[in-house]
Design a protein around this motif. Structure first.
Motif, short mmCIF file in Angstrom:
data_model
loop_
_atom_site.label_atom_id
_atom_site.label_comp_id
_atom_site.label_asym_id
_atom_site.label_seq_id
_atom_site.Cartn_x
_atom_site.Cartn_y
_atom_site.Cartn_z
N VAL A 357 0.83 -1.21 0.00
CA VAL A 357 0.00 0.00 0.00
C VAL A 357 0.86 1.26 0.00
N GLY A 358 2.14 1.11 -0.38
CA GLY A 358 3.02 2.27 -0.46
C GLY A 358 3.59 2.71 0.86
N GLY A 359 3.54 1.86 1.88
CA GLY A 359 4.02 2.24 3.21
C GLY A 359 5.37 1.64 3.54
N THR A 360 5.76 1.80 4.78
CA THR A 360 7.05 1.30 5.27
C THR A 360 6.81 0.57 6.60
N LEU A 361 7.79 -0.28 6.95
CA LEU A 361 7.69 -1.01 8.21
C LEU A 361 9.07 -1.20 8.79
N ASP A 362 9.18 -0.94 10.09
CA ASP A 362 10.42 -1.15 10.83
C ASP A 362 10.14 -2.16 11.94
N ALA A 363 11.07 -3.08 12.13
CA ALA A 363 10.94 -4.08 13.20
C ALA A 363 12.28 -4.25 13.87
N GLY A 364 12.27 -4.18 15.20
CA GLY A 364 13.51 -4.31 15.94
C GLY A 364 13.29 -4.19 17.43
N PRO A 365 14.37 -4.22 18.19
CA PRO A 365 14.24 -4.12 19.65
C PRO A 365 13.57 -2.81 20.06
N GLY A 366 12.70 -2.89 21.08
CA GLY A 366 12.03 -1.70 21.58
C GLY A 366 12.94 -0.85 22.44
N GLU A 367 12.52 0.37 22.69
CA GLU A 367 13.34 1.30 23.49
C GLU A 367 13.53 0.79 24.91
N GLY A 368 12.51 0.23 25.51
CA GLY A 368 12.62 -0.26 26.89
C GLY A 368 12.78 -1.76 26.97
N GLY A 369 13.27 -2.38 25.89
CA GLY A 369 13.38 -3.83 25.85
C GLY A 369 12.25 -4.42 25.03
N GLY A 370 12.28 -5.73 24.90
CA GLY A 370 11.25 -6.38 24.11
C GLY A 370 11.45 -6.15 22.62
N PHE A 371 10.36 -6.20 21.88
CA PHE A 371 10.41 -6.07 20.43
C PHE A 371 9.27 -5.19 19.97
N ALA A 372 9.51 -4.38 18.94
CA ALA A 372 8.49 -3.45 18.45
C ALA A 372 8.42 -3.50 16.94
N VAL A 373 7.20 -3.47 16.44
CA VAL A 373 6.94 -3.39 15.00
C VAL A 373 6.16 -2.11 14.75
N THR A 374 6.70 -1.27 13.86
CA THR A 374 6.06 0.02 13.56
C THR A 374 5.88 0.13 12.05
N ALA A 375 4.63 0.31 11.61
CA ALA A 375 4.32 0.44 10.19
C ALA A 375 3.64 1.77 9.95
N VAL A 376 3.98 2.41 8.84
CA VAL A 376 3.33 3.65 8.41
C VAL A 376 2.63 3.35 7.10
N LEU A 377 1.30 3.46 7.10
CA LEU A 377 0.49 3.14 5.93
C LEU A 377 -0.18 4.41 5.44
N PRO A 378 0.25 4.97 4.32
CA PRO A 378 -0.33 6.24 3.85
C PRO A 378 -1.77 6.06 3.39
N PHE A 379 -2.56 7.10 3.60
CA PHE A 379 -3.95 7.07 3.14
C PHE A 379 -4.06 7.36 1.65
N ALA A 380 -3.18 8.18 1.11
CA ALA A 380 -3.22 8.56 -0.31
C ALA A 380 -2.14 7.78 -1.04
N GLY A 381 -2.33 7.66 -2.38
CA GLY A 381 -1.33 7.02 -3.22
C GLY A 381 -1.23 5.54 -2.99
N VAL A 382 -2.35 4.91 -2.61
CA VAL A 382 -2.34 3.47 -2.38
C VAL A 382 -2.16 2.79 -3.72
N ARG A 383 -1.27 1.83 -3.80
CA ARG A 383 -1.07 1.09 -5.03
C ARG A 383 -1.25 -0.39 -4.75
N SER A 384 -1.68 -1.13 -5.77
CA SER A 384 -1.91 -2.56 -5.60
C SER A 384 -0.71 -3.34 -6.01
N GLY A 385 -0.62 -4.56 -5.47
CA GLY A 385 0.49 -5.45 -5.80
C GLY A 385 1.64 -5.22 -4.85
#
Length: 392
Positions: A357-385
């Motif tokens: 959908v034209g977004g990005t995703l970061d996955a890695g250790p969290g700031e206070g430990g553990g694990f964090a997944v952060t994705a940014v999914l734009p509302f505009a410019g969505v593309r298929s495939g």
């Protein structure tokens, strides 16, 4: 049974050259023209046909040799017409097989034309018209050959373009098939991995209750089994919707794609697996369908990884709307990094989901430990495939 001998190209060329030489010699003897054919003229006439035997393999050398032999023949005013067939064949063969055809053929035609016209003017009278007719024949052959070559080049260009267009269509079809296979694999992975993982944890909890030392309360065991049954029903519903999309049918009602509204069900399933889940999804209501499905699948896979790998007790799921789009974050307090095994496809699948959908995703250790997944999914410019991603 009589077997006819089969000759190769070189033998056929030699026989053709010999036949033309004999025919030219007969013409020169029968119609001598300005000068009667003598021994020198016969030698030049016969020798001029010899290059035709090797013109298929060495077109440039053969044409040069022929020109060197026919020039003294014409300059000595022997019968000019006798050499016309050999000259025409040599010019045509070079046009088909040689290089730098326009320059070479133009130069040869010019030399022959000057030679024949000059000799004809010296002869005078009707011979001028006859020799000019010979030159016209030779030049006409050169022009015809050029037209033929241009036509062949144009046909070759058209054929090449058609083949390139066909290859492009085939490559596009293969690319679409690969993308569709990737999407199917990703959908089935997200659906089955999550459901099977949750069911496995719930079944393990039920087995622990049954095998424990304390008496098992029927209500407690029924609650665990009901959770397993609910997870199975949800998985069946999702699988039916996925198959309807893949088949392009609406049997049993239109397929309902999961979205942000269904994330509460994922949180509840994770709680039934023993996790403490904090969910905040107030900013996901305005997300377009494509971004909503991607958000659901990313949260689903992230929670699956937490249950399977993180050994966490608490996980926080946040969906917030910002200027750059819908921000999805799943953070746990486990040992991290979750789902990062060398044979796993969880993080890779989430990255592909975000990119679809034209977004990005970061996955890695969290700031206070553990694990964090952060994705940014734009509302505009969505593309298929989805773009295939190679694991780093």
């Amino acid at each position: 049974m009589v077997t006819m001998p089969r000759f190769g190209p070189a033998t056929r060329d030699a026989l053709l050259a010999a036949a033309l030489a004999v025919a030219a010699l007969a013409v020169a003897v029968a119609w001598p023209g300005v000068r009667a054919l003598d021994a020198a003229g016969a030698f030049l006439l016969l020798a001029a046909h010899a290059p035709l035997a090797v013109i298929r393999g060495r077109p440039t050398t053969a044409l040069i040799a022929l020109v060197v032999l026919v020039l003294p023949y014409h300059l000595l005013q022997y019968q000019h017409h006798a050499l016309v067939p050999a000259e025409v064949i040599a010019l045509f063969a070079y046009a088909v097989l040689g290089r730098r055809v326009r320059i070479v053929l133009g130069l040869v035609a010019f030399v022959l034309a000057v030679c024949v016209i000059g000799m004809a003017m010296r002869a005078g009278g009707a011979s001028v018209r006859e020799q000019i007719a010979v030159v016209e024949a030779v030049v006409s052959v050169v022009i015809a050959v050029q037209v033929w070559r241009s036509h062949r080049a144009r046909v070759a260009t058209i054929t090449e373009r058609a083949e390139r267009a066909e290859r492009t269509r085939e490559e596009e079809a293969r690319r679409r098939v690969a993308e569709e296979r990737l999407r199917i694999a990703r959908d089935l992975h997200d659906l089955l991995a999550h459901s099977i993982t949750v069911i496995g944890v719930q079944a393990g909890a039920a087995a622990h209750l049954v095998a424990g030392d304390r008496p098992v309360e029927r209500a407690e065991l029924a609650e665990v089994l009901n959770a397993i049954a609910a997870t199975c029903r949800e998985a069946r519903t999702e699988l039916r919707g996925t198959l309807q999309v893949l088949r392009g049918t609406d049997v049993g009602g239109p397929a309902v794609l999961p979205g942000p509204d269904a994330i509460a069900g994922l949180a509840e399933a994770a709680r039934s697996a023993g996790l403490e889940v904090a969910l905040s999804a107030d900013g996901a209501g305005a997300a377009p369908p494509e971004a909503g499905v991607a958000a659901y699948r990313i949260v689903q896979e992230a929670l699956t990884n937490v249950v399977k790998h993180a050994a966490a007790s608490r996980v926080t799921v946040t969906l917030a709307r910002e200027d750059r789009g819908l921000v999805v974050r799943v953070a746990d307090d486990g040992r991290g990094p979750s789902g990062a095994g060398p044979e796993g496809f969880g993080i890779l699948g989430m990255i592909e989901r975000a990119r679809s959908v034209g977004g990005t995703l970061d996955a890695g250790p969290g700031e206070g430990g553990g694990f964090a997944v952060t994705a940014v999914l734009p509302f505009a410019g969505v593309r298929s495939g989805a773009e295939p991603v190679t694991p780093g």
